[in-house]
Design an enzyme around this catalytic site. Structure first.
Site, short mmCIF file in Angstrom:
data_model
loop_
_atom_site.label_atom_id
_atom_site.label_comp_id
_atom_site.label_asym_id
_atom_site.label_seq_id
_atom_site.Cartn_x
_atom_site.Cartn_y
_atom_site.Cartn_z
N VAL A 121 7.24 2.10 27.19
CA VAL A 121 7.34 3.16 28.01
C VAL A 121 7.48 4.49 27.23
CG1 VAL A 121 7.91 4.36 30.24
CG2 VAL A 121 7.83 2.09 30.13
N GLY A 122 8.64 4.65 26.69
CA GLY A 122 9.05 5.91 25.93
C GLY A 122 8.13 5.90 24.76
N THR A 133 0.05 -1.62 13.33
CA THR A 133 -1.17 -2.09 13.70
C THR A 133 -1.06 -3.45 14.33
OG1 THR A 133 -2.06 -1.65 11.32
CG2 THR A 133 -3.00 -3.60 12.38
N SER A 134 0.21 -4.12 14.36
CA SER A 134 0.64 -5.26 14.97
C SER A 134 0.69 -5.11 16.30
CB SER A 134 2.19 -5.86 14.68
OG SER A 134 2.07 -5.46 13.03
N HIS A 172 -4.13 -9.98 7.84
CA HIS A 172 -2.56 -9.90 7.59
C HIS A 172 -1.77 -11.12 8.55
CE1 HIS A 172 1.28 -7.99 7.31
NE2 HIS A 172 0.85 -7.22 6.44
N TYR A 226 9.25 6.18 39.97
CA TYR A 226 9.76 7.38 39.35
C TYR A 226 8.91 7.80 38.05
CZ TYR A 226 11.52 2.94 37.29
OH TYR A 226 11.77 1.60 36.88
N PHE A 247 0.90 -1.18 -0.14
CA PHE A 247 0.15 0.07 0.10
C PHE A 247 1.14 1.26 0.01
CE2 PHE A 247 -3.37 -2.82 2.38
CZ PHE A 247 -3.99 -2.85 1.28
N THR A 289 -4.88 -6.72 3.13
CA THR A 289 -3.81 -6.46 2.38
C THR A 289 -3.75 -7.13 1.17
OG1 THR A 289 -2.81 -6.26 4.41
CG2 THR A 289 -1.25 -6.37 2.53
#
Lengths: 506, 506
Positions: free
Chosen positions: B369-370, B164-165, B203, B348, B96, B262
């Site tokens: 987390v990030g 998407t996974s 997919h 933290y 795509f 897909t």
């Protein structure tokens, strides 16, 4: 966009090169002004949830009509920026800094414009090999293939992911599946026997990754640490825990150790952990997200001693290696162990190079299929600054942290709670019989200190708990930081502490 | 960087505002030239593995010394670009398209410079709500909270992920844990009883996400589809499969359906799938990665009918909504079901807003987390172009695909293999008794056609297999594409086919 379907006046060309240049020049002007002014903005915005929707008149519904790009830029300046926590501020001392650089931002810009999905992105392999060389990682972790030994020879390699959590997740899954196969488990039935080990100071995202990958929460063993090892792993305790598990018929499967824990920058001993795990054939992963970057300096490299005996290492240049979010490098000694669990080969994604085994399809070493080309910015950082300047950057941060540490040590109202290993100083107002400060008083005073500091907008610090004590974390290294910012922060900390102690006396 | 630690001449300031501006202006010039020239570059580079390392003299080891930024830009132009697959080329018709826009790239640039970790990023919630409004998603998927009903009221919301996974993975884990709790399983012991269902056209990354999250491969049930439903889900077959599972003592836990597969852009019926799953309390996820974007147009919205009865929906604006990689929106009806599985609360990372429940910490809806602030670019796209132009963009691509489809239908050597639903045309050289083209001949001819086309560098197409047949996928919509590119591609396809058929006759 098709010319045939609309009059010329109505054509919509979202990538018109002149528009792209014009929009980007406006964005560059914003970035320039932002870096010039971020020092004077409150680090923490002090706005309430719902602020943005109230502030932006346009917020209620998406507009139907187009607006000049200036409108979005105006709203960005007026409404979005004032509600943002400024990680780029030199007064940001919380968490770990998200370091950044001109080369990285330019690399990210080029990558987002080329917008290539890097299934077999060569520059990514090159950037990973370069960083592995700077870290003196053994050859066995390198992507580089000799022309002779493709399939039969080397199996090591790497991939750039978004977060450490993803690095933990994919290696956990590979270790899980290998352990199930080794133990003759048909499908997942054997998963309740697999155990995982990590010191209690390991980042909470590790325990989450274990949960994501289906390990039984009861089988995820947190190995206690204490002040005797400065909160680093005691390998004897790890060995004992694994032995207990094996004796009970469980299968020690994975060990995670950390070089530079988030809480206090403790360094787990990599080699001894690998030796303990070897007896059980368990996978050993080294999380060097933050402090790994320091290991490009000879004086810090010993923290990775023994790395040639582990299975995988991850390190996030978006933390301390001047590369904007997101960029987590994962190296593994045997890429086949990852691809055995993660490979997908739908008809519409096949290509000759991958089919031949000459290259590893990078999607088979990560959670998703699509992927940004994160290698470009990392390569640009190393290509432009070079190893010497990157080492200078690390050493400068460490030197600044030493200056702050000395300030703390020179004031007997405070204590440094654990030894400083890198550029993080963990400190607190200390209990003192002579000053009439009990442990409970100190706890309350430290909480109040952090709250007052952060509410001021002039600095942002986070806290942690070490050995049951509430401790302030002072993380040096936000890229715009200079020594004067540390000195101002320290002055503010001293002044606020005086006020708190005075308030308590009144 | 600390002034105190080096003479002024040696200072290293990676975010010096003047350098940032200068580097970015060079990068903008590159981007401008790239968009002006990408049309004339070979879409597929036709280079061998190892090319880059041979091409770049600097490749062998990371440099020690700094180099002017021009050096990296020069190597980018001379060595990296020639080895790249150009997804931005208007002659790219594979997979795509990765659509893009000036507003998105500018948004990404600002985000990478501010480099804020968006734990509670308000603009992300706003962008998700806006896109939900454009899609006419029910209120139950919105982040917006009334001031009254925070905790007790709405529970819906969203998060922007990388792929998407990841959306599949986090919802699978939430559904898995809920099913285990519901069935009184202590830990993971019950996982071997949980079953998952998806049509066979789903997919492959879905089956990988099931594996990542620990579902037993034998319990991941692929529901067969066929030509009778144009390869979309037959809800009766889903119901029957779930019933068989339940009768055998298994626990139907999760159903994944796709709006715009897909392989061939089949559309699974969302409402009937939700009805089938309801009988078993299974989680229903809608993967609308590509075609969901079309549903901002009233004439395509019916493909989402019944979405108010599903548990989660994901859509990737990096595919068809002009937003550069990566950007996958996930909406869920009950964020608490995600956070119950994904929440971590290390000391933290605590903050008042999250602790109070007023906002959902976005890290508790994702793997890591990030996180980058992906909401900024998505907001800029909607804010700048507006709904009307975004609809024009979708309709223009669909209209162009129709033009191509008509070309194929007008040449009786070819056939369109499945109905075209959006901007993807699946076609092939057809077998023909009169032309002496057997099914085997057609298979060989289509393979040769694709190989010759892609080797030419003038177009790039991918293939798929539908009903056992090798089929070419012609995906319209690369952002720089105009009708003339389709017409050139079609001319090349016709000419190449003539050569292949002629060669076969000789």
């Amino acid at each position: 966009m098709a010319a045939a379907f609309a009059a010329d006046s109505e054509r919509f060309e979202p990538l018109n090169a002149d528009d792209v240049r014009s929009y980007l020049h406006k964005a560059v002007d914003f970035v320039y002004d932002y870096y010039k002014s971020v020092e004077s903005l409150p680090v923490l915005p002090g706005v309430e949830p719902g602020y943005l929707v109230r502030q932006l008149k346009s917020a209620a519904a998406p507009p139907n009509a187009a607006a000049p790009f200036d409108v979005a830029m105006h709203e960005l300046r007026e409404a979005v920026v004032p509600g943002t926590t400024h990680w780029a501020s030199p007064n940001f001392f919380a968490f770990f800094p998200a370091t950044n650089s001109a080369a990285a931002i330019a690399g990210e810009l080029v990558a987002s414009a080329m917008n290539t999905v890097g299934f077999t992105w060569r520059l990514e392999a090159l950037a990973l090999d370069w960083l592995a060389q700077l870290l003196l990682l053994p050859d066995s972790f390198m992507n580089r293939r000799t022309s002779a030994g493709t399939a039969a020879g080397r199996t090591g390699g790497g991939v750039i992911l978004g977060t450490t959590s993803e690095a933990m997740l994919v290696t956990l899954v590979a270790a899980r599946d290998a352990a199930l196969r080794r133990n003759g488990s048909d499908g997942m039935a054997g998963i309740t026997r697999l155990t995982v080990y990590a010191p209690d100071q390991t980042h909470s995202t590790f325990f989450k990754a274990c949960r994501l990958s289906g390990f039984d929460p009861a089988n995820v063993r947190s190995v206690p640490t204490g002040a005797d090892t400065d909160y680093a792993l005691d390998p004897a305790r790890l060995l004992e825990a694994m032995r207990r598990g094996a004796d009970a018929g469980l299968v020690p499967t994975y060990v995670c150790v950390t070089v530079g824990t988030t809480s206090s920058n403790a360094v787990d001993p990599v080699g001894p952990a690998a030796d303990a795990a070897a007896a059980f054939g368990a996978w050993v992963h080294v999380d060097a997200a933050y402090a790994g970057s320091a290991c490009i300096c000879p004086e810090f490299r010993h923290h990775l001693d023994g790395v040639e005996r582990v299975d995988s290492v991850s390190l996030s240049p978006h933390k301390w290696l001047l590369t904007c979010l997101d960029c987590t490098c994962l190296w593994v000694r045997d890429t086949r162990r990852l691809t055995e669990s993660l490979e997908t080969r739908p008809e519409y994604l096949r290509n000759d190079a991958s089919e031949s085994g000459a290259v590893t399809d990078l999607k088979d070493m990560q959670v998703g299929v699509g992927r940004r080309s994160r290698g470009l910015k990392l390569w640009m950082v190393m290509r432009t600054y070079g190893a010497a300047k990157l080492r200078q950057h690390i050493r400068s941060d460490v030197a600044m942290a030493k200056v702050f540490e000395e300030c703390v040590r020179a004031d007997d109202r405070f204590e440094v709670v654990v030894p400083r290993n890198f550029a993080l100083v963990c400190f607190r107002i200390r209990p003192s019989a002579t000053a009439g400060m009990t442990e409970e008083d100190a706890e309350a005073a430290n909480r109040e200190l952090m709250e007052r500091l952060n509410r001021s907008g002039r600095v942002f610090l986070a806290n942690t708990v070490i050995g049951g004590k509430f401790v302030l974390r002072f993380a040096v290294g936000s890229t715009l930081q200079e020594e004067r910012h540390l000195r101002s922060a320290w002055d503010l900390i001293k002044m606020t502490t005086t006020e708190i102690i005075k308030g308590k006396m009144d």
